[in-house]
Design a protein around this motif. Sequence first.
Motif, PDB file in Angstrom:
ATOM      1  N   ALA A   1     -12.322  -8.024   1.495  1.00 13.99           N
ATOM      2  CA  ALA A   1     -11.219  -7.289   0.874  1.00 13.99           C
ATOM      3  C   ALA A   1      -9.901  -8.044   0.956  1.00 13.99           C
ATOM      4  N   VAL A   2      -9.650  -8.692   2.107  1.00 12.38           N
ATOM      5  CA  VAL A   2      -8.391  -9.420   2.286  1.00 12.38           C
ATOM      6  C   VAL A   2      -8.248 -10.531   1.251  1.00 12.38           C
TER       7      VAL A   2
ATOM      8  N   GLN B   1       8.402  -1.399 -11.440  1.00 11.65           N
ATOM      9  CA  GLN B   1       7.340  -1.108 -10.485  1.00 11.65           C
ATOM     10  C   GLN B   1       6.185  -0.437 -11.217  1.00 11.65           C
ATOM     11  N   LEU B   2       4.991  -0.862 -10.867  1.00 10.37           N
ATOM     12  CA  LEU B   2       3.776  -0.284 -11.410  1.00 10.37           C
ATOM     13  C   LEU B   2       2.903   0.162 -10.244  1.00 10.37           C
ATOM     14  N   VAL B   3       1.840   0.860 -10.541  1.00 11.63           N
ATOM     15  CA  VAL B   3       0.854   1.206  -9.521  1.00 11.63           C
ATOM     16  C   VAL B   3      -0.437   0.476  -9.850  1.00 11.63           C
ATOM     17  N   ASP B   4      -0.956  -0.250  -8.872  1.00 15.01           N
ATOM     18  CA  ASP B   4      -2.177  -1.030  -9.063  1.00 15.01           C
ATOM     19  C   ASP B   4      -3.221  -0.567  -8.058  1.00 15.01           C
ATOM     20  N   ARG B   5      -4.470  -0.743  -8.412  1.00 17.59           N
ATOM     21  CA  ARG B   5      -5.568  -0.344  -7.542  1.00 17.59           C
ATOM     22  C   ARG B   5      -6.149  -1.563  -6.858  1.00 17.59           C
ATOM     23  N   HIS B   6      -6.186  -1.540  -5.525  1.00 23.02           N
ATOM     24  CA  HIS B   6      -6.828  -2.591  -4.742  1.00 23.02           C
ATOM     25  C   HIS B   6      -8.131  -2.052  -4.171  1.00 23.02           C
ATOM     26  N   THR B   7      -8.830  -2.902  -3.438  1.00 24.71           N
ATOM     27  CA  THR B   7     -10.138  -2.491  -2.928  1.00 24.71           C
ATOM     28  C   THR B   7     -10.043  -1.348  -1.930  1.00 24.71           C
ATOM     29  N   ASP B   8      -8.861  -1.165  -1.313  1.00 22.53           N
ATOM     30  CA  ASP B   8      -8.734  -0.138  -0.285  1.00 22.53           C
ATOM     31  C   ASP B   8      -7.756   0.965  -0.656  1.00 22.53           C
ATOM     32  N   GLY B   9      -7.417   1.075  -1.932  1.00 21.36           N
ATOM     33  CA  GLY B   9      -6.542   2.165  -2.342  1.00 21.36           C
ATOM     34  C   GLY B   9      -5.466   1.726  -3.315  1.00 21.36           C
ATOM     35  N   SER B  10      -4.490   2.609  -3.519  1.00 22.70           N
ATOM     36  CA  SER B  10      -3.429   2.374  -4.502  1.00 22.70           C
ATOM     37  C   SER B  10      -2.246   1.662  -3.855  1.00 22.70           C
ATOM     38  N   TYR B  11      -1.678   0.743  -4.611  1.00 18.83           N
ATOM     39  CA  TYR B  11      -0.526  -0.037  -4.169  1.00 18.83           C
ATOM     40  C   TYR B  11       0.579   0.059  -5.213  1.00 18.83           C
TER      41      TYR B  11
ATOM     42  N   ALA C   1       0.832  -1.199   0.000  1.00 19.85           N
ATOM     43  CA  ALA C   1       0.000   0.000   0.000  1.00 19.85           C
ATOM     44  C   ALA C   1       0.871   1.254   0.000  1.00 19.85           C
ATOM     45  N   LEU C   2       0.543   2.192  -0.882  1.00 20.15           N
ATOM     46  CA  LEU C   2       1.296   3.433  -0.952  1.00 20.15           C
ATOM     47  C   LEU C   2       1.149   4.244   0.334  1.00 20.15           C
ATOM     48  N   ARG C   3      -0.014   4.155   0.992  1.00 18.70           N
ATOM     49  CA  ARG C   3      -0.192   4.908   2.237  1.00 18.70           C
ATOM     50  C   ARG C   3       0.773   4.415   3.308  1.00 18.70           C
ATOM     51  N   ASP C   4       1.041   3.088   3.321  1.00 15.73           N
ATOM     52  CA  ASP C   4       1.973   2.532   4.294  1.00 15.73           C
ATOM     53  C   ASP C   4       3.413   2.932   3.972  1.00 15.73           C
TER      54      ASP C   4
END
Length: 371
Positions: free
Chosen positions: A294-295, A96-106, A42-45
């Motif tokens: 989501a998990v 590296q790419l950016v992918d969208r998960h159910t809870d945000g960008s990774y 997760a990008l937020r992490d």
Amino acid sequence: MKNLILVLLLVLALPASAHKPSDSYLTLDVQQARIEGRWDIALRDLDYAIGLDADGDGRLTWDEVRSRHSAIAAYALARLRLAMGEQACTLRAGEQLVDRHTDGSYTALYFTAACPRPGSTLQVDYRLFADLDPQHKGLLQLRAGGRASTAIFGVDQPVQALALNGVPAWRSFLAYGRDGVLHIWAGFDHILFLVSLLLPAVLVRGDGGWQAAPAFRAAAGDVVKVVTAFTVAHSLTLAAATLGIVTLPSRLVESAIAASVVFAALNNLFPLVHGRRWLAAFVFGLVHGFGFAAVLTDLGLPGASLAAALAGFNLGVEAGQLAIVAAFLPLAFLLRASWFYRRLVLTGGSLATAGVAAIWLAERALGLSLS
């Protein structure tokens, strides 16, 4: 009584932001002595750990993330060690790419691992965010010899040796069962929704307001109805979402979960569905099931691994839920006739819960930051 006071204080002190716990998704494809990997983080992490938001405006752009690709790869791969047998493998970062998960960008970090020689066992040492977030989990999908297996890593279990000829399904079942328990215990919104529905179970509505329920059996029966309805509902949507039958936007699901907590809390103050709280538990339980999913949805497990993970995770959620009920009901019944329970716990606790959940709703639905 001290325990209930502590519960109320914890409700009042809950963080203004409650979302899906921190997870990363690691896929390892073993081909003899070579391993191809993909690591979704997760990008937020990562922003919290190493700082990605260069201009500090609270928003991450592609240029900001791309400029930190080397730092991301160095940070992540320094916290992952692979060994085939007793021989360490050499990890090398790829694109590296950016992918969208159910809870945000990774970020999707691709890498390879070169091992000295093939082996029958892969040892994985996973330490990502171990010093920052003790609740972080690494969800691994291991592919080897045409088979897929799973494992879950955390600060309590950072090193595991995995057989490359296939991990038994029961191990995935147990691992995801344990994660299901931890998921419900760490999910403040799920807990507050359930507890808000249970608070009136030890009371009856009379002309003068709430009064103590006359018998434990009646209170327990009410609890069974609520918990059963919630369980059936979220089990249905957990399975539907995990299997890809139904998908909903994460923002919609998380907003609806926050709204369900507001409704359940306010219903204790202004009863609308007092006699049928089980119906509210069922309706909103359908929404909570999408949150639980989501998990497993983000991991994308195939075949038998998915079935074992789904069954184990769902039973783990139920076990964690029943532990909460078992701790709550006897104590609540003993204190049901007191002013403390009716005024401070039911009324005060419901007001506090509604307030916290309203903040979550604003953050999730409107994108506001109120914490």
